[in-house]
Design a protein around this motif. Sequence first.
Motif, PDB file in Angstrom:
ATOM      1  N   ASN A  89      26.880 -14.124  44.786  1.00 50.98           N
ATOM      2  CA  ASN A  89      27.328 -12.172  43.907  1.00 50.98           C
ATOM      3  C   ASN A  89      27.304 -11.579  44.366  1.00 50.98           C
ATOM      4  OD1 ASN A  89      29.105 -11.079  42.217  1.00 50.98           O
ATOM      5  ND2 ASN A  89      27.024 -11.160  40.449  1.00 50.98           N
ATOM      6  N   PRO A  90      28.607 -10.732  45.870  1.00 56.66           N
ATOM      7  CA  PRO A  90      27.932  -9.231  45.855  1.00 56.66           C
ATOM      8  C   PRO A  90      27.677  -8.934  45.096  1.00 56.66           C
ATOM      9  CG  PRO A  90      30.045 -10.039  46.600  1.00 56.66           C
ATOM     10  CD  PRO A  90      29.361 -11.562  45.987  1.00 56.66           C
ATOM     11  N   GLN A  91      28.303  -8.047  43.899  1.00 55.40           N
ATOM     12  CA  GLN A  91      28.177  -6.928  42.602  1.00 55.40           C
ATOM     13  C   GLN A  91      27.114  -6.904  42.547  1.00 55.40           C
ATOM     14  OE1 GLN A  91      30.729  -5.098  43.346  1.00 55.40           O
ATOM     15  NE2 GLN A  91      32.034  -6.206  45.064  1.00 55.40           N
ATOM     16  N   ALA A  92      25.665  -8.253  42.649  1.00 58.63           N
ATOM     17  CA  ALA A  92      24.946  -8.189  41.373  1.00 58.63           C
ATOM     18  C   ALA A  92      23.960  -7.163  41.659  1.00 58.63           C
ATOM     19  CB  ALA A  92      24.414  -9.775  41.533  1.00 58.63           C
ATOM     20  N   GLY A  93      23.602  -6.526  41.025  1.00 61.53           N
ATOM     21  CA  GLY A  93      22.300  -5.333  41.854  1.00 61.53           C
ATOM     22  C   GLY A  93      22.587  -3.969  41.874  1.00 61.53           C
ATOM     23  N   ASN A  94      24.282  -3.690  41.018  1.00 64.68           N
ATOM     24  CA  ASN A  94      25.176  -2.463  41.618  1.00 64.68           C
ATOM     25  C   ASN A  94      25.340  -2.888  43.289  1.00 64.68           C
ATOM     26  OD1 ASN A  94      25.474  -0.772  40.899  1.00 64.68           O
ATOM     27  ND2 ASN A  94      24.420   0.913  41.612  1.00 64.68           N
TER      28      ASN A  94
ATOM     29  N   GLY B 297      22.335 -12.107  39.638  1.00 64.50           N
ATOM     30  CA  GLY B 297      21.128 -11.544  38.031  1.00 64.50           C
ATOM     31  C   GLY B 297      21.726 -12.759  37.459  1.00 64.50           C
ATOM     32  N   ASP B 298      20.974 -12.169  35.671  1.00 71.37           N
ATOM     33  CA  ASP B 298      21.200 -13.162  34.949  1.00 71.37           C
ATOM     34  C   ASP B 298      22.456 -14.147  34.782  1.00 71.37           C
ATOM     35  OD1 ASP B 298      18.487 -13.518  34.205  1.00 71.37           O
ATOM     36  OD2 ASP B 298      17.952 -11.847  33.482  1.00 71.37           O
ATOM     37  N   GLY B 299      23.263 -12.875  34.682  1.00 74.80           N
ATOM     38  CA  GLY B 299      24.494 -12.814  34.468  1.00 74.80           C
ATOM     39  C   GLY B 299      25.349 -14.030  34.986  1.00 74.80           C
ATOM     40  N   THR B 300      25.065 -13.546  36.536  1.00 75.78           N
ATOM     41  CA  THR B 300      25.325 -15.398  37.525  1.00 75.78           C
ATOM     42  C   THR B 300      24.915 -16.049  37.365  1.00 75.78           C
ATOM     43  OG1 THR B 300      25.555 -13.263  39.344  1.00 75.78           O
ATOM     44  CG2 THR B 300      25.952 -15.074  39.896  1.00 75.78           C
TER      45      THR B 300
ATOM     46  N   VAL C 172      17.637 -17.449  43.665  1.00 68.56           N
ATOM     47  CA  VAL C 172      17.212 -15.842  44.092  1.00 68.56           C
ATOM     48  C   VAL C 172      17.890 -14.785  43.244  1.00 68.56           C
ATOM     49  CG1 VAL C 172      17.297 -14.880  46.591  1.00 68.56           C
ATOM     50  CG2 VAL C 172      16.998 -17.148  46.172  1.00 68.56           C
ATOM     51  N   PRO C 173      16.471 -14.284  43.056  1.00 67.77           N
ATOM     52  CA  PRO C 173      17.293 -12.923  41.636  1.00 67.77           C
ATOM     53  C   PRO C 173      17.452 -11.407  42.653  1.00 67.77           C
ATOM     54  CG  PRO C 173      14.773 -13.359  41.507  1.00 67.77           C
ATOM     55  CD  PRO C 173      15.067 -14.204  42.188  1.00 67.77           C
ATOM     56  N   ASN C 174      18.523 -11.306  42.397  1.00 69.82           N
ATOM     57  CA  ASN C 174      18.453  -9.501  42.736  1.00 69.82           C
ATOM     58  C   ASN C 174      19.812  -8.955  41.746  1.00 69.82           C
ATOM     59  OD1 ASN C 174      18.676  -8.189  45.170  1.00 69.82           O
ATOM     60  ND2 ASN C 174      20.017  -8.684  45.829  1.00 69.82           N
ATOM     61  N   GLY C 175      19.344  -8.904  41.069  1.00 72.37           N
ATOM     62  CA  GLY C 175      20.213  -8.227  39.832  1.00 72.37           C
ATOM     63  C   GLY C 175      19.569  -7.853  38.918  1.00 72.37           C
ATOM     64  N   THR C 176      20.726  -6.946  38.316  1.00 68.77           N
ATOM     65  CA  THR C 176      19.979  -5.208  36.851  1.00 68.77           C
ATOM     66  C   THR C 176      18.500  -5.900  36.333  1.00 68.77           C
ATOM     67  OG1 THR C 176      21.990  -4.492  36.920  1.00 68.77           O
ATOM     68  CG2 THR C 176      20.588  -3.744  35.188  1.00 68.77           C
TER      69      THR C 176
ATOM     70  N   THR D   4      26.760   3.514  35.449  1.00 68.21           N
ATOM     71  CA  THR D   4      25.687   2.864  36.755  1.00 68.21           C
ATOM     72  C   THR D   4      24.563   2.205  36.032  1.00 68.21           C
ATOM     73  OG1 THR D   4      25.287   3.618  38.170  1.00 68.21           O
ATOM     74  CG2 THR D   4      25.424   4.959  36.742  1.00 68.21           C
ATOM     75  N   LYS D   5      24.158   1.297  37.651  1.00 70.42           N
ATOM     76  CA  LYS D   5      22.948   0.519  37.407  1.00 70.42           C
ATOM     77  C   LYS D   5      21.650   1.421  38.561  1.00 70.42           C
ATOM     78  CE  LYS D   5      25.122  -2.851  35.270  1.00 70.42           C
ATOM     79  NZ  LYS D   5      25.641  -4.977  35.503  1.00 70.42           N
ATOM     80  N   ALA D   6      22.363   2.509  38.645  1.00 72.38           N
ATOM     81  CA  ALA D   6      21.828   2.320  40.426  1.00 72.38           C
ATOM     82  C   ALA D   6      20.533   2.676  40.358  1.00 72.38           C
ATOM     83  CB  ALA D   6      22.136   3.752  40.735  1.00 72.38           C
ATOM     84  N   PHE D   7      19.994   2.984  39.052  1.00 72.27           N
ATOM     85  CA  PHE D   7      18.282   3.696  38.844  1.00 72.27           C
ATOM     86  C   PHE D   7      17.555   1.908  38.588  1.00 72.27           C
ATOM     87  CE2 PHE D   7      20.777   7.581  37.477  1.00 72.27           C
ATOM     88  CZ  PHE D   7      20.588   8.550  38.243  1.00 72.27           C
ATOM     89  N   GLY D   8      17.664   1.480  39.057  1.00 73.29           N
ATOM     90  CA  GLY D   8      17.225   0.030  38.478  1.00 73.29           C
ATOM     91  C   GLY D   8      17.223  -0.891  36.911  1.00 73.29           C
ATOM     92  N   PRO D   9      17.117  -1.888  36.935  1.00 72.95           N
ATOM     93  CA  PRO D   9      16.574  -2.126  35.284  1.00 72.95           C
ATOM     94  C   PRO D   9      15.661  -1.519  34.269  1.00 72.95           C
ATOM     95  CG  PRO D   9      15.925  -3.656  37.041  1.00 72.95           C
ATOM     96  CD  PRO D   9      15.970  -2.398  37.567  1.00 72.95           C
ATOM     97  N   PHE D  10      15.066  -0.789  35.018  1.00 72.98           N
ATOM     98  CA  PHE D  10      13.726  -0.534  33.634  1.00 72.98           C
ATOM     99  C   PHE D  10      14.431   0.304  33.337  1.00 72.98           C
ATOM    100  CE2 PHE D  10      10.416   1.867  32.685  1.00 72.98           C
ATOM    101  CZ  PHE D  10      10.294   1.340  31.605  1.00 72.98           C
ATOM    102  N   LEU D  11      14.435   1.650  34.059  1.00 74.74           N
ATOM    103  CA  LEU D  11      15.325   2.556  33.644  1.00 74.74           C
ATOM    104  C   LEU D  11      16.773   2.385  33.201  1.00 74.74           C
ATOM    105  CD1 LEU D  11      14.168   5.133  36.569  1.00 74.74           C
ATOM    106  CD2 LEU D  11      13.294   4.662  34.346  1.00 74.74           C
ATOM    107  N   SER D  12      17.989   1.292  33.645  1.00 77.60           N
ATOM    108  CA  SER D  12      18.892   1.295  33.448  1.00 77.60           C
ATOM    109  C   SER D  12      19.339   0.807  32.017  1.00 77.60           C
ATOM    110  CB  SER D  12      20.249   0.348  33.796  1.00 77.60           C
ATOM    111  OG  SER D  12      20.107   0.717  35.339  1.00 77.60           O
ATOM    112  N   PHE D  13      17.981  -0.371  31.195  1.00 80.91           N
ATOM    113  CA  PHE D  13      17.956  -0.504  29.594  1.00 80.91           C
ATOM    114  C   PHE D  13      17.415  -0.013  29.414  1.00 80.91           C
ATOM    115  CE2 PHE D  13      18.986  -4.748  31.794  1.00 80.91           C
ATOM    116  CZ  PHE D  13      19.158  -4.960  31.357  1.00 80.91           C
ATOM    117  N   MET D  14      16.135   1.290  29.215  1.00 82.13           N
ATOM    118  CA  MET D  14      15.552   1.949  28.528  1.00 82.13           C
ATOM    119  C   MET D  14      16.606   2.652  28.145  1.00 82.13           C
ATOM    120  SD  MET D  14      13.114   2.850  27.153  1.00 82.13           S
ATOM    121  CE  MET D  14      11.261   2.298  27.447  1.00 82.13           C
ATOM    122  N   TRP D  15      17.276   3.783  29.129  1.00 83.51           N
ATOM    123  CA  TRP D  15      18.398   4.802  29.001  1.00 83.51           C
ATOM    124  C   TRP D  15      18.931   4.133  28.007  1.00 83.51           C
ATOM    125  CZ3 TRP D  15      18.226   9.953  28.298  1.00 83.51           C
ATOM    126  CH2 TRP D  15      19.979   9.940  28.355  1.00 83.51           C
ATOM    127  N   ALA D  16      19.382   3.165  28.326  1.00 85.77           N
ATOM    128  CA  ALA D  16      20.572   2.435  27.405  1.00 85.77           C
ATOM    129  C   ALA D  16      20.126   2.045  25.768  1.00 85.77           C
ATOM    130  CB  ALA D  16      21.477   1.510  26.983  1.00 85.77           C
TER     131      ALA D  16
END
Length: 307
Positions: free
Chosen positions: A11-16, A68-71, A94-98, A166-178
């Motif tokens: 999934n080329p869109q995974a991980g932003n 990612g987990d969605g894929t 091969v994990p590479n998502g949010t 946007t998920k540009a700040f990575g998984p931890f900050l993206s989920f923590m902010w949300a």
Amino acid sequence: MANVKTAFIINPQAGNGSTGRSWPGLAPYARKRLGAFQPLVTKRPGDAFSCSRRAVEAGVERLICMGGDGTLNEVINGIMAASDKHAPPILGFVPNGTGCDLVRTLSIPREVKAAVDLIAANQIRFLDIGRLTFAGPGKRTVHRYFHNITSFGIGGEVDARVNRTTKAFGPFLSFMWATLISVLSYDKKQVRLRTESGVDQTVRVWNVAIANGQFHGGGMWVAPEARVDDGRFHITVIGDLSLAAVCRNLPRLYNGRIGRIAQVSMMTATRIQAESAEKVLLDVDGEQPGRLPLTAEIVPRALRIIA
């Protein structure tokens, strides 16, 4: 895919978009370590499901997901869609998502070449999965599988917020902010829970997690006792805490001590039903596909995964 025993779904869109940037450099290394394989690059949501189903129908023996987990959720649903007539392949990730929260439970490396090396080592274990029935868009009934965690309540609200920003700040900050924004705006829900063992309770909750793996939401350690191959869900009910108590206990969501909160209860089950008169959104492996009512049933040892 004739005579090709391994397929790679990317999934080329995974991980932003980082998966799309990583794949051209990883592909030659993967061929060197794993041998010949058929690359299947997704273009839109739902493609990973279709690609995995076709790969299973073509007789692929090893199916590797990069995203990612969605894929991974789509890939597993594609496998299960074909499993009535075809043996499920061995699954690699091969994990590479949010989020990629399952890898924390299975000790799969986050670095992509290290994950390929693990797949080459071919250490296999069984993976339980959950089978869901819930209300989808337009209140139509949806059937779906999940591999990690399904939650409902604030988890669904967090997913909806993460996936539209946007998920540009990575998984931890993206989920923590949300999570922080959702905590400040969320209204607890009244939910009825029933299990096969006779539990029947109506509770006011922030969130309920039906766990196969231990982590979700970019690293929240919501089910420290969960095992992916024990044939049971580990269910964590975050009950009627005050807003101040939620904020004060947020660190316990990440350090494995969530069970020490007085308003948190835990139980195990092989089947759970949940319903509410209110609108309660779902989080299914990091995606937000619908709402209550929901029925979840464990499918023990459904798949083999390299971990």
